[in-house]
Scaffold this active site. Structure first.
Site, PDB file in Angstrom:
ATOM      1  N   GLU A   1     -27.080  57.149 -11.827  1.00 20.51           N
ATOM      2  CA  GLU A   1     -27.074  55.964 -10.991  1.00 20.51           C
ATOM      3  C   GLU A   1     -27.636  56.301  -9.607  1.00 20.51           C
ATOM      4  O   GLU A   1     -27.678  57.479  -9.219  1.00 20.51           O
ATOM      5  CB  GLU A   1     -25.623  55.464 -10.857  1.00 20.51           C
ATOM      6  CG  GLU A   1     -24.956  55.105 -12.185  1.00 20.51           C
ATOM      7  CD  GLU A   1     -25.390  53.760 -12.748  1.00 20.51           C
ATOM      8  OE1 GLU A   1     -26.583  53.405 -12.643  1.00 20.51           O
ATOM      9  OE2 GLU A   1     -24.537  53.058 -13.315  1.00 20.51           O
TER      10      GLU A   1
ATOM     11  N   ASP B   1     -26.971  60.166 -23.118  1.00 21.18           N
ATOM     12  CA  ASP B   1     -25.668  59.890 -22.509  1.00 21.18           C
ATOM     13  C   ASP B   1     -24.680  59.328 -23.532  1.00 21.18           C
ATOM     14  O   ASP B   1     -25.062  58.979 -24.656  1.00 21.18           O
ATOM     15  CB  ASP B   1     -25.826  58.917 -21.323  1.00 21.18           C
ATOM     16  CG  ASP B   1     -26.788  57.774 -21.604  1.00 21.18           C
ATOM     17  OD1 ASP B   1     -27.030  57.486 -22.799  1.00 21.18           O
ATOM     18  OD2 ASP B   1     -27.301  57.181 -20.660  1.00 21.18           O
TER      19      ASP B   1
ATOM     20  N   ASN C   1     -31.162  49.015 -11.652  1.00 21.55           N
ATOM     21  CA  ASN C   1     -31.005  49.718 -10.372  1.00 21.55           C
ATOM     22  C   ASN C   1     -31.821  51.018 -10.335  1.00 21.55           C
ATOM     23  O   ASN C   1     -31.635  51.826  -9.440  1.00 21.55           O
ATOM     24  CB  ASN C   1     -29.517  50.009 -10.119  1.00 21.55           C
ATOM     25  CG  ASN C   1     -28.894  50.882 -11.211  1.00 21.55           C
ATOM     26  OD1 ASN C   1     -29.599  51.376 -12.092  1.00 21.55           O
ATOM     27  ND2 ASN C   1     -27.594  51.072 -11.151  1.00 21.55           N
TER      28      ASN C   1
ATOM     29  N   HIS D   1     -31.774  53.421 -12.631  1.00 17.48           N
ATOM     30  CA  HIS D   1     -31.164  54.605 -13.243  1.00 17.48           C
ATOM     31  C   HIS D   1     -31.971  55.073 -14.460  1.00 17.48           C
ATOM     32  O   HIS D   1     -32.642  54.279 -15.116  1.00 17.48           O
ATOM     33  CB  HIS D   1     -29.674  54.390 -13.580  1.00 17.48           C
ATOM     34  CG  HIS D   1     -29.369  53.507 -14.744  1.00 17.48           C
ATOM     35  ND1 HIS D   1     -28.179  52.830 -14.882  1.00 17.48           N
ATOM     36  CD2 HIS D   1     -30.076  53.181 -15.854  1.00 17.48           C
ATOM     37  CE1 HIS D   1     -28.172  52.166 -16.010  1.00 17.48           C
ATOM     38  NE2 HIS D   1     -29.315  52.354 -16.613  1.00 17.48           N
TER      39      HIS D   1
HETATM   40  P1  PGA Z   1     -31.687  48.306 -21.505  1.00 15.17           P
HETATM   41  O1  PGA Z   1     -31.053  49.525 -20.714  1.00 15.17           O
HETATM   42  O2  PGA Z   1     -32.799  48.857 -22.298  1.00 15.17           O
HETATM   43  O3  PGA Z   1     -30.570  47.779 -22.352  1.00 15.17           O
HETATM   44  O4  PGA Z   1     -32.151  47.324 -20.481  1.00 15.17           O
HETATM   45  C1  PGA Z   1     -31.884  50.487 -20.171  1.00 15.17           C
HETATM   46  C2  PGA Z   1     -31.091  51.426 -19.299  1.00 15.17           C
HETATM   47  O5  PGA Z   1     -30.073  51.009 -18.732  1.00 15.17           O
HETATM   48  O6  PGA Z   1     -31.489  52.585 -19.172  1.00 15.17           O
END
Ligand code: PGA
Length: 239
Positions: free
Chosen positions: A142, A67, A135, A137
């Protein structure tokens, strides 16, 4: 789903990193799907550490990132393009022409997403690395009412904005991103997911034991035939 519960992020980095290094040594022109965020950093440190010791070369490795933020210059320190160079690419011999991103500044978003989906279909990702959002994702898919197929422009949820805005000191965090779709992620031959910290515990429980639902996008991984999960005890505390 193969699940490993490790002591800490460093152990996860070593285990996941070794999986990638072994895979690269077996297939030097491997196609990797890569992720940003804090979770994959120890894995990247292990990989470039092995490169620096002469134990692996990324010269022929091809990568596709999950992304990218919309309307953030590529050169911004918070772009995922910058992140990947700082955290991995710049420490290795990977070739710039082999690294691929969605262009968050594309004038025609639809055409850009189509371009990326077609490139992914041609390339066929061998191993996709994933983190997971609080959450649930994956990439920036999302929680939603349906699973996404291909790449698209997403409005980030408040949960994601709260989690990531700490990186944006000077400028506000973008509220939109382009992301690979869940359908594209699921096409990877193998998926490796890394998660650390108690903030991920709910999402990990929902992903592993919950109903398969777009309300927890990561739950779709229950339907993939080759998923390896590395998490620490805090992330595993609700299992
Ligand atoms: P993080 O993010 O490793 O910074 O917790 C993971 C994600 O949002 O996929």
């Amino acid at each position: 789903m193969e699940i490993f519960i490790m002591d800490n992020a460093e152990e996860i980095g070593k285990a996941a990193g070794k999986l990638f290094v072994d895979a690269i040594n077996k297939k030097p022109n491997i196609v990797l799907g890569l992720a940003t965020g804090a979770s994959p950093v120890p894995t990247y440190q292990y990989i470039y550490g092995e490169y620096q010791k002469g134990n692996v070369s990324l010269r022929d490795v091809v990568t596709y990132n999950l992304d990218e933020y919309v309307d953030l210059p590529k050169s911004d320190k918070n772009s995922y393009y910058s992140f990947m160079h700082t955290e991995l690419f710049d420490h290795t011999d990977i070739r710039e022409e082999n690294v691929h991103f969605l262009d968050g500044n594309a004038a025609d978003v639809e055409a850009e997403c189509k371009r990326y989906d077609e490139a992914l279909d041609r390339a066929q990702v061998d191993i996709q690395l994933l983190g997971i959002g609080r959450n649930g994702h994956i990439g920036f898919n999302e929680p939603s009412i349906c699973f996404t197929k291909g790449a698209f422009k997403v409005k980030l949820t408040q949960s994601t904005i709260s989690a990531n805005s700490m990186y944006f000191n000077e400028n506000p965090m973008p509220h939109y991103a382009l992301t690979m779709g869940v359908g594209s992620i699921m096409k990877a031959k193998k998926i490796v997911l890394v998660a650390t910290g108690s903030a991920k515990a709910d999402a990990m429980a929902a992903m592993i034991h919950g109903e398969v639902t777009p309300v927890c996008p990561a739950s779709i991984l229950q339907f993939h035939h080759d998923v390896v999960v590395f998490m620490d005890k805090d992330a595993a505390k609700l299992l």
